[in-house]
Scaffold this active site. Structure first.
Site, PDB file in Angstrom:
ATOM      1  N   ASP A   5      17.547  -1.346  63.723  1.00 27.28           N
ATOM      2  CA  ASP A   5      17.327  -2.669  64.319  1.00 27.28           C
ATOM      3  C   ASP A   5      16.703  -3.553  63.234  1.00 27.28           C
ATOM      4  OD1 ASP A   5      17.008  -4.719  66.351  1.00 27.28           O
ATOM      5  OD2 ASP A   5      14.867  -4.277  66.324  1.00 27.28           O
ATOM      6  N   TYR A  27      16.392 -11.455  62.396  1.00 27.13           N
ATOM      7  CA  TYR A  27      17.779 -11.628  61.969  1.00 27.13           C
ATOM      8  C   TYR A  27      18.421 -12.844  62.661  1.00 27.13           C
ATOM      9  CZ  TYR A  27      18.542  -6.956  59.773  1.00 27.13           C
ATOM     10  OH  TYR A  27      18.528  -5.855  58.962  1.00 27.13           O
ATOM     11  N   CYS A  33      20.681  -3.433  67.990  1.00 31.06           N
ATOM     12  CA  CYS A  33      20.391  -4.844  67.745  1.00 31.06           C
ATOM     13  C   CYS A  33      21.647  -5.626  68.098  1.00 31.06           C
ATOM     14  CB  CYS A  33      20.029  -5.010  66.268  1.00 31.06           C
ATOM     15  SG  CYS A  33      19.732  -6.713  65.779  1.00 31.06           S
ATOM     16  N   ASN A  34      21.535  -6.485  69.103  1.00 26.16           N
ATOM     17  CA  ASN A  34      22.698  -7.280  69.524  1.00 26.16           C
ATOM     18  C   ASN A  34      23.180  -8.183  68.395  1.00 26.16           C
ATOM     19  OD1 ASN A  34      22.823  -7.157  72.824  1.00 26.16           O
ATOM     20  ND2 ASN A  34      20.765  -6.849  72.050  1.00 26.16           N
ATOM     21  N   CYS A  64      18.766  -9.052  73.810  1.00 22.02           N
ATOM     22  CA  CYS A  64      18.148  -8.794  72.501  1.00 22.02           C
ATOM     23  C   CYS A  64      17.191  -7.640  72.743  1.00 22.02           C
ATOM     24  CB  CYS A  64      17.390 -10.026  72.016  1.00 22.02           C
ATOM     25  SG  CYS A  64      16.301  -9.693  70.603  1.00 22.02           S
ATOM     26  N   THR A  65      17.214  -6.654  71.857  1.00 26.12           N
ATOM     27  CA  THR A  65      16.441  -5.436  72.132  1.00 26.12           C
ATOM     28  C   THR A  65      14.929  -5.631  72.005  1.00 26.12           C
ATOM     29  OG1 THR A  65      16.819  -4.722  69.834  1.00 26.12           O
ATOM     30  CG2 THR A  65      18.332  -3.892  71.519  1.00 26.12           C
ATOM     31  N   HIS A  66      14.510  -6.749  71.430  1.00 27.63           N
ATOM     32  CA  HIS A  66      13.073  -7.043  71.408  1.00 27.63           C
ATOM     33  C   HIS A  66      12.579  -7.489  72.797  1.00 27.63           C
ATOM     34  CE1 HIS A  66      13.485  -7.077  67.018  1.00 27.63           C
ATOM     35  NE2 HIS A  66      12.169  -7.179  66.911  1.00 27.63           N
TER      36      HIS A  66
END
Ligand code: DGL
Length: 259
Positions: free
Chosen positions: A12, A44, A75-76, A186-188
């Site tokens: 990620d 990113y 990570c999308n 979004c993985t965050h």
């Protein structure tokens, strides 16, 4: 070496993919994992596509060199920018990407009001445009960039008033229309679940793509007979770019919140 004994590589832009790692460990507790967080280059989502593609290729190249049997791009944003070229480069390694979980949202709330949140890059890329096209007319689908959450997660500021103020400002106009579901693309973002929940309320479903992505990773390993066959005892190694001892502490803390 028996390929089944190799770890699964997960990358990620930083800490966000730990939300996917947590899910992967839950579903495949007998597997070993190497997690690479590119925190030195996060976020990113505000960079251009070519730069993200190159950064993602560097992370994946590192994992491949370490020896992995599968890659999960947790990570999308990196998936949007690089998954196609990575699949061409590494034909022998299954490469699993992640995308905003619009499908389960539309299946769960046909005709409903669905808000998809993600980084700016994910929302403007062709991959998401295509996904949107597939579900057009099946629900009222709205989009909202929410990339600043990434900074709050990376800097360990989830309990800050600044984050609450940001979420309130951006999400309140949407809650006014009555959302059935909000997709965390979004993985965050799942690390800010509590803060998002406070604003959207209990009646809006909050959906992320981690579980679906990890199920696909498992299917791909099963299909290739690459699972260790063990039901527990896997080892997790976490690595980050740019070295900051603080990162490991925060990574552990975030992983614990997802248990
Ligand atoms: N975690 C990444 C995603 O899923 C993006 C975070 C960033 O902007 O670096 O999109």
């Amino acid at each position: 070496m028996d390929r089944r004994e190799l770890p699964i590589g997960i990358m990620d832009s930083g800490l966000g993919g730990l939300s996917v790692l947590g899910e992967a460990v839950r579903l495949m507790p007998g597997e070993n994992f190497i997690y690479y967080g590119d925190s030195a280059n996060a976020p990113y989502g505000i960079k251009d596509k070519e730069e993200i593609r190159q950064l993602t290729e560097t992370c994946v190249g590192y994992l491949v060199e370490r020896g992995v049997k599968e890659i999960i791009i947790a990570c999308n944003t990196a998936t949007s920018a690089a998954v196609n070229s990575l699949r061409e480069t590494y034909e022998d390694i299954p490469i699993i990407g992640i995308e905003p979980a619009l499908k389960p949202a539309v299946l769960g709330f046909p005709g409903g009001n669905i808000l998809v949140t993600a980084t700016e890059l994910t929302l403007r890329e062709q991959k998401f445009r295509h996904l949107l096209h597939c579900y057009e007319g099946k629900a009222q689908i709205y989009v909202q960039p929410l990339g600043r959450i990434v900074e709050f997660v990376e800097r360990g500021l989830l309990d800050s008033e600044e984050l609450t103020a940001y979420l309130e400002e951006v999400l309140s106009p949407w809650t006014a229309i009555g959302l059935d579901a909000i997709v965390l693309g979004c993985t965050h973002f799942p690390f800010a679940l509590k803060q998002i929940r406070q604003i959207v309320g209990e009646r809006t479903a909050i959906i992320d793509g981690a579980a679906g992505t990890v199920r696909e990773a498992l299917r791909q390993l099963e299909r290739r007979d690459l699972l260790t066959g063990r039901s527990h005892g896997g080892i997790v190694e976490t690595i980050q770019s740019g070295s900051d001892g603080e990162w490991l502490r925060r990574a552990k803390e975030l992983l614990d919140t997802r248990k």
